[in-house]
Design a protein around this motif. Structure first.
Motif, PDB file in Angstrom:
ATOM      1  N   ILE A   1       0.843  -1.204   0.000  1.00 36.39           N
ATOM      2  CA  ILE A   1       0.000   0.000   0.000  1.00 36.39           C
ATOM      3  C   ILE A   1       0.874   1.247   0.000  1.00 36.39           C
ATOM      4  CG2 ILE A   1      -1.672   1.339   1.333  1.00 36.39           C
ATOM      5  CD1 ILE A   1      -2.773  -1.422   2.339  1.00 36.39           C
ATOM      6  N   GLN A   2       1.902   1.269   0.847  1.00 37.80           N
ATOM      7  CA  GLN A   2       2.772   2.440   0.901  1.00 37.80           C
ATOM      8  C   GLN A   2       3.529   2.650  -0.405  1.00 37.80           C
ATOM      9  OE1 GLN A   2       4.775   1.612   4.732  1.00 37.80           O
ATOM     10  NE2 GLN A   2       3.916   3.577   5.382  1.00 37.80           N
ATOM     11  N   GLU A   3       3.959   1.563  -1.027  1.00 37.22           N
ATOM     12  CA  GLU A   3       4.676   1.692  -2.300  1.00 37.22           C
ATOM     13  C   GLU A   3       3.778   2.232  -3.412  1.00 37.22           C
ATOM     14  OE1 GLU A   3       6.425  -2.132  -3.080  1.00 37.22           O
ATOM     15  OE2 GLU A   3       8.053  -1.803  -1.651  1.00 37.22           O
ATOM     16  N   SER A   4       2.476   1.990  -3.314  1.00 38.98           N
ATOM     17  CA  SER A   4       1.555   2.472  -4.349  1.00 38.98           C
ATOM     18  C   SER A   4       1.425   3.992  -4.333  1.00 38.98           C
ATOM     19  CB  SER A   4       0.166   1.859  -4.167  1.00 38.98           C
ATOM     20  OG  SER A   4      -0.551   2.485  -3.110  1.00 38.98           O
ATOM     21  N   LYS A   5       1.578   4.603  -3.161  1.00 32.56           N
ATOM     22  CA  LYS A   5       1.455   6.052  -2.981  1.00 32.56           C
ATOM     23  C   LYS A   5       0.209   6.607  -3.676  1.00 32.56           C
ATOM     24  CE  LYS A   5       6.277   6.768  -2.121  1.00 32.56           C
ATOM     25  NZ  LYS A   5       7.425   7.613  -2.253  1.00 32.56           N
ATOM     26  N   TRP A   6      -0.913   5.895  -3.542  1.00 36.00           N
ATOM     27  CA  TRP A   6      -2.146   6.316  -4.216  1.00 36.00           C
ATOM     28  C   TRP A   6      -2.586   7.716  -3.797  1.00 36.00           C
ATOM     29  CZ3 TRP A   6      -6.154   7.608  -1.156  1.00 36.00           C
ATOM     30  CH2 TRP A   6      -6.221   7.056   0.116  1.00 36.00           C
ATOM     31  N   TRP A   7      -2.233   8.146  -2.586  1.00 35.34           N
ATOM     32  CA  TRP A   7      -2.652   9.448  -2.084  1.00 35.34           C
ATOM     33  C   TRP A   7      -1.936  10.607  -2.766  1.00 35.34           C
ATOM     34  CZ3 TRP A   7      -0.615   5.488   0.791  1.00 35.34           C
ATOM     35  CH2 TRP A   7       0.754   5.556   1.049  1.00 35.34           C
ATOM     36  N   GLU A   8      -0.878  10.314  -3.521  1.00 35.49           N
ATOM     37  CA  GLU A   8      -0.148  11.359  -4.241  1.00 35.49           C
ATOM     38  C   GLU A   8      -0.650  11.532  -5.678  1.00 35.49           C
ATOM     39  OE1 GLU A   8       4.020  10.497  -4.020  1.00 35.49           O
ATOM     40  OE2 GLU A   8       4.085  10.790  -1.843  1.00 35.49           O
ATOM     41  N   LYS A   9      -1.570  10.700  -6.099  1.00 40.36           N
ATOM     42  CA  LYS A   9      -2.053  10.711  -7.483  1.00 40.36           C
ATOM     43  C   LYS A   9      -3.303  11.559  -7.610  1.00 40.36           C
ATOM     44  CE  LYS A   9       1.025   7.494  -8.136  1.00 40.36           C
ATOM     45  NZ  LYS A   9       2.331   7.834  -8.558  1.00 40.36           N
ATOM     46  N   ASN A  10      -3.645  11.906  -8.850  1.00 44.21           N
ATOM     47  CA  ASN A  10      -4.918  12.590  -9.058  1.00 44.21           C
ATOM     48  C   ASN A  10      -6.044  11.576  -8.842  1.00 44.21           C
ATOM     49  OD1 ASN A  10      -5.728  11.264 -11.550  1.00 44.21           O
ATOM     50  ND2 ASN A  10      -4.215  12.538 -12.610  1.00 44.21           N
ATOM     51  N   LEU A  11      -7.256  12.051  -8.772  1.00 43.22           N
ATOM     52  CA  LEU A  11      -8.392  11.210  -8.397  1.00 43.22           C
ATOM     53  C   LEU A  11      -8.547   9.989  -9.299  1.00 43.22           C
ATOM     54  CD1 LEU A  11     -10.823  10.689  -6.609  1.00 43.22           C
ATOM     55  CD2 LEU A  11     -12.145  12.210  -8.092  1.00 43.22           C
TER      56      LEU A  11
END
Length: 92
Positions: free
Chosen positions: A61-71
């Motif tokens: 989950i941390q490697e995905s860094k989904w929170w840094e991406k656009n929606l």
């Protein structure tokens, strides 16, 4: 304060304390020590209740860094993680 952190009502966090990504802090808790990513804590003082996921799931989950991406990108990443079962809890 990390990303996607959940704080219950009336939580007090002492100055200088770090709360990791995806952590959950129970209502009416007093947090005087750092909280690990994806850790669930509660109480006075706050203590570990359990971890939300295994170490491997946390890493992915941390490697995905989904929170840094656009929606739109974040939705795709989250859907991919869900298909891999990463957002299912490991506890009964």
């Amino acid at each position: 304060m990390g990303n996607d952190v959940w704080l219950g009502s009336n939580v007090v966090v002492r100055r200088g304390v770090t709360i990791g990504d995806g952590a959950i802090v129970g209502a009416n808790s007093f947090v005087n020590k750092d909280v690990k990513p994806f850790e669930i804590v509660g109480g006075i003082p706050a203590r570990t209740i359990k971890m939300r996921f295994t170490d491997d799931k946390i890493r992915m989950i941390q490697e995905s860094k989904w929170w840094e991406k656009n929606l739109e990108e974040a939705k795709v990443i989250i859907a991919h993680l869900e298909k891999q079962g990463l957002f299912e809890t490991d506890a009964p």
